[in-house]
Design an enzyme around this catalytic site. Structure first.
Site, PDB file in Angstrom:
ATOM      1  N   ASP A  99      -5.479 -10.239 -20.958  1.00  0.00           N
ATOM      2  CA  ASP A  99      -5.572 -11.348 -21.896  1.00  0.00           C
ATOM      3  C   ASP A  99      -4.980 -12.607 -21.262  1.00  0.00           C
ATOM      4  O   ASP A  99      -4.399 -12.539 -20.182  1.00  0.00           O
ATOM      5  CB  ASP A  99      -4.814 -10.964 -23.180  1.00  0.00           C
ATOM      6  CG  ASP A  99      -5.646 -11.240 -24.413  1.00  0.00           C
ATOM      7  OD1 ASP A  99      -6.287 -12.306 -24.439  1.00  0.00           O
ATOM      8  OD2 ASP A  99      -5.647 -10.411 -25.338  1.00  0.00           O
ATOM      9  N   TRP A 134     -11.770 -15.400 -23.628  1.00  0.00           N
ATOM     10  CA  TRP A 134     -12.461 -15.935 -24.812  1.00  0.00           C
ATOM     11  C   TRP A 134     -13.443 -17.065 -24.480  1.00  0.00           C
ATOM     12  O   TRP A 134     -13.549 -18.055 -25.221  1.00  0.00           O
ATOM     13  CB  TRP A 134     -11.442 -16.458 -25.840  1.00  0.00           C
ATOM     14  CG  TRP A 134     -10.109 -15.801 -25.772  1.00  0.00           C
ATOM     15  CD1 TRP A 134      -9.775 -14.604 -26.334  1.00  0.00           C
ATOM     16  CD2 TRP A 134      -8.940 -16.284 -25.109  1.00  0.00           C
ATOM     17  NE1 TRP A 134      -8.472 -14.323 -26.049  1.00  0.00           N
ATOM     18  CE2 TRP A 134      -7.940 -15.332 -25.308  1.00  0.00           C
ATOM     19  CE3 TRP A 134      -8.656 -17.434 -24.358  1.00  0.00           C
ATOM     20  CZ2 TRP A 134      -6.664 -15.491 -24.780  1.00  0.00           C
ATOM     21  CZ3 TRP A 134      -7.379 -17.590 -23.831  1.00  0.00           C
ATOM     22  CH2 TRP A 134      -6.410 -16.630 -24.049  1.00  0.00           C
ATOM     23  N   GLY A 135     -14.162 -16.949 -23.368  1.00  0.00           N
ATOM     24  CA  GLY A 135     -15.162 -17.971 -23.035  1.00  0.00           C
ATOM     25  C   GLY A 135     -14.579 -19.290 -22.567  1.00  0.00           C
ATOM     26  O   GLY A 135     -15.323 -20.229 -22.288  1.00  0.00           O
ATOM     27  N   ASP A 170     -11.769 -13.953 -30.983  1.00  0.00           N
ATOM     28  CA  ASP A 170     -11.892 -12.602 -31.542  1.00  0.00           C
ATOM     29  C   ASP A 170     -12.945 -12.500 -32.648  1.00  0.00           C
ATOM     30  O   ASP A 170     -13.102 -13.402 -33.475  1.00  0.00           O
ATOM     31  CB  ASP A 170     -10.554 -12.150 -32.122  1.00  0.00           C
ATOM     32  CG  ASP A 170      -9.497 -12.008 -31.042  1.00  0.00           C
ATOM     33  OD1 ASP A 170      -9.783 -12.319 -29.875  1.00  0.00           O
ATOM     34  OD2 ASP A 170      -8.382 -11.581 -31.379  1.00  0.00           O
TER      35      ASP A 170
HETATM   36  C1  GLA Z   1      -6.194 -11.477 -28.185  1.00  0.00           C
HETATM   37  C2  GLA Z   1      -7.466 -10.746 -27.785  1.00  0.00           C
HETATM   38  C3  GLA Z   1      -7.699  -9.583 -28.725  1.00  0.00           C
HETATM   39  C4  GLA Z   1      -6.485  -8.664 -28.748  1.00  0.00           C
HETATM   40  C5  GLA Z   1      -5.237  -9.441 -29.107  1.00  0.00           C
HETATM   41  C6  GLA Z   1      -3.971  -8.626 -28.948  1.00  0.00           C
HETATM   42  O1  GLA Z   1      -6.359 -12.136 -29.388  1.00  0.00           O
HETATM   43  O2  GLA Z   1      -8.559 -11.617 -27.781  1.00  0.00           O
HETATM   44  O3  GLA Z   1      -8.862  -8.879 -28.337  1.00  0.00           O
HETATM   45  O4  GLA Z   1      -6.346  -8.047 -27.501  1.00  0.00           O
HETATM   46  O5  GLA Z   1      -5.095 -10.583 -28.278  1.00  0.00           O
HETATM   47  O6  GLA Z   1      -2.834  -9.337 -29.325  1.00  0.00           O
END
Ligand code: GLA
Length: 640
Positions: free
Chosen positions: A198, A264-265, A285
């Site tokens: 992440d 996330w793009g 998400d």
């Molecule tokens: C981010 C990611 C999610 C998840 C959360 C965990 O938001 O995009 O997919 O892994 O963190 O905290």
């Protein structure tokens, strides 16, 4: 090696050196467009097909435990889902306790993962018993970390349980400064097979963050701003993710690992994630809401050329089973699943399977739809028809058949017509459809009328007489076309993504703005900006739309000839420079067009490519352009 480093350095200097500095565009340099004779998208790791499995996040958030994970794994095995291909069992955020300060070793939260207690070589915590257990059951095991010092939970959801404990330094559980040590621990010692990395630690901890001011975390001057590509230090983000990719290769000599990039793009990751990772998130998400599912779907559906065996677009995990996709919304659950399958998305169940009913397990285990996702050709679906109401997605399968999905985005029924042209089949032959939900078969010629129920996705395989009898159009094989340089000099946000009310913001603020750099990328059957391909007044329904100063790499699966009609696209706006199209075979120039200006008629090219492994398609202007014009490889095809 030196050349590569120099080139990277030059690009770094031309690109964003640091956030807040005046950002120069990364103009495509002559050496970027030089043919290499190589396929540059990632092939390392174990993702020849989109990965399938289960992840704890959508089911349990940080309230994850060994017991819950193993219970889900057991159901996946016992229900037959494992035999259908669900193999990865992944822990997301919430497993960590702290980073030991004497040597930087990560310590597991044994209150929730008891088998880790004392299991390490010196009595430290270890996940080895846990991964051994999963491996013995025939699964692969996945773990989670962050590219920064801190986790998403710490930055965004710190009220959730199981946050890291201890001093500021002990709570720095992310990879930053520990890449080699942590990757070695997770893979070589603990035996994991997948890591999701992440990016919250490099995004959300400016000195102005109240938790930083309160002394809870060290500040990390953000290098990612998901709202602003101009304020993102793209080369720096890329370099951090590259470091992890390199460590994964070092600590997995058998190459059996999977690298999941979670940005996330943001950070123009579309352009480079495919060269480093095995799956790469395209959006923020997903949630258990229909419109949020639309949002996430839209961030992958126009990126077909950016997904290949070895590196797939990831619109986030499935929410089948929950909220708008639960038992009383099976139509929506089926659509969500079918769309993810068509897009070659990773199929990660995000559901507490202890609650799963038989119809839900059957839905997730639909072998016909899984086979579409797992088709060995690795072609993500292309949009053959595209409106805000109905979309028709077509995916070319390895045997030459098509998978086709007709998707009703709206809450009212709607009539739709599937045509032979959508499938690139002839209008006068019989087309055989098989409904992948019901197994029902039907034939049609020319066109078939259908009614789509609210939110319904009809999904079929289709067999029929191909328009191109002795080969494949390039837009039918996006899995074999890599936009090594797509001509995008100034990454721009994607305006066509459905903007949903988010569960976390409600209607505060001014609404979702366009995000996720992707606008202007290489496209199958449309221009980079979604318009009909057109050269000198002539329209083409088939072809590749690129920007000038681009280079595509094409894998040649034994074809003898490459044919196309080329020209500056009629959607060009700058028009100041003519473009030249060149075709290379394994690095050598095979043919090039004369310089073509706006309005010139399309020029045919026919190039022998027998024995060539990598074909490269280059469009150049004489001088670099800040905003290159669309250029079209119309009817581009490989034939025997
Ligand atoms: C981010 C990611 C999610 C998840 C959360 C965990 O938001 O995009 O997919 O892994 O963190 O905290």
């Amino acid at each position: 090696m030196r050349n590569v480093t120099q080139r990277r350095l030059r690009r770094f200097l031309l690109g964003a050196a640091s956030v807040g500095a005046t950002l120069a565009p990364t103009l495509a340099l002559a050496d970027d467009l030089a043919p290499t004779g190589r396929w540059s998208a990632n092939t390392a790791g174990a993702a020849q097909l989109p990965p399938m499995g289960w992840n704890s996040w959508n089911a349990f958030y940080t309230d994850v435990s060994e017991e819950k994970v193993l219970a889900s794994a057991k159901i996946i095995a016992d229900s037959g889902l494992q035999a259908k291909g669900y193999r990865y069992i992944d822990i997301d955020d919430g497993w960590w306790l702290k980073r030991r300060q004497t040597d930087g070793r990560m310590i597991i939260r044994t209150a929730t993962f008891p088998s880790a207690k004392g299991a390490g070589p010196g009595g430290e915590t270890s996940f080895k018993p846990f991964t051994d257990r999963l491996h013995a059951l025939g699964f692969k095991a996945g773990i989670y970390s962050d590219i920064g010092r801190n986790s998403c939970g710490q930055v965004f959801t710190s009220t959730m349980p199981n946050q890291p404990e201890g001093t500021v330094a002990e709570r720095e559980i992310g990879l930053y400064g520990h890449v080699d040590q942590d990757i070695r621990l997770y893979f070589a010692e603990w035996g994991f097979d997948l890591i999701k990395v992440d990016g919250c630690g490099v995004r959300g901890l400016p000195a102005t963050n109240p938790a930083v001011i309160a002394g809870k975390y060290r500040a990390f001057p953000p290098i990612v701003d998901p709202e602003s590509l101009g304020r993102t230090n793209i080369p720096a983000v890329r370099a951090l993710y590259q470091e992890v990719g390199d460590a994964l290769k070092r600590h997995n000599p058998d190459m059996d690992y999977l690298y999941s990039i979670c940005l996330w793009g943001s950070s123009d990751v579309r352009a480079w994630g495919k060269n480093l990772g095995n799956i790469s998130r395209t959006s923020e998400d997903i949630s258990a809401s229909w419109t949020r599912m639309l949002h996430n779907f839209d961030t992958v559906s126009r990126r077909a050329l950016y997904a290949h065996p070895g590196g797939w677009n990831d619109p986030d995990m499935l929410f089948v089973g929950t909220g708008d996709f639960e038992m009383s919304h099976l139509e929506e659950a089926r659509s969500h699943f079918a769309l993810w399958a068509m897009e070659n998305a990773p199929l990660f169940i995000g559901y507490d399977l202890r609650k799963a009913s038989k119809p839900m397990i059957d839905l997730l285990g639909n072998a016909r739809i899984i086979a579409v996702n797992q088709d060995p050709a690795g072609n993500q679906a292309v949009l053959a028809y595209d409106t805000d109401d109905v979309q028709i997605l077509v995916k070319t399968l390895a045997n030459g058949d098509k998978a086709v999905a007709l998707f009703n985005r709206n809450a009212v029924p709607i009539d739709a017509v599937l045509t032979a042209e959508h499938l690139k089949f002839t209008t006068d032959g019989t087309i055989a459809l098989e409904d992948l939900w019901t197994g029902r078969k039907q034939d049609f010629r020319g066109e078939a009328k259908m009614t789509l129920a609210p939110h319904q996705t009809l999904i079929f395989t289709a067999r029929g007489p191909r328009l191109l009898t002795n080969g494949l159009y390039l837009s039918e094989q996006p899995g074999s076309v890599n936009p090594a340089v797509d001509g995008v000099t100034v990454p721009e946000h994607e305006p066509l993504v459905h903007r949903a009310v988010s569960g976390w913001n409600s209607t505060r603020g001014g609404g979702d703005r366009p995000r996720y750099g992707g606008w202007g990328g290489a496209q199958a059957d449309t221009t980079p900006y979604g318009e009909t391909l057109q050269i000198g007044g002539k329209r083409f329904t088939t072809g590749l739309g690129v920007l000038a100063n681009s280079r595509l790499e094409v894998r040649n699966h034994g074809f003898a000839r490459f044919t196309t009609m080329v020209g500056l696209d009629d959607s060009a706006r700058d028009r100041s420079q003519p473009v030249r199209f060149a075709v290379y075979g394994d690095g050598k120039l095979l043919q090039q067009s004369k310089p073509l200006r706006f309005g010139d008629a399309a020029v045919p090219m026919s190039v022998p490519v027998q024995g060539v492994k990598i074909i490269e398609l280059v469009v150049r202007t004489a001088q670099p352009m800040r905003f290159p014009d669309p250029a079209t490889w119309a009817d581009a095809a490989l034939t025997r």
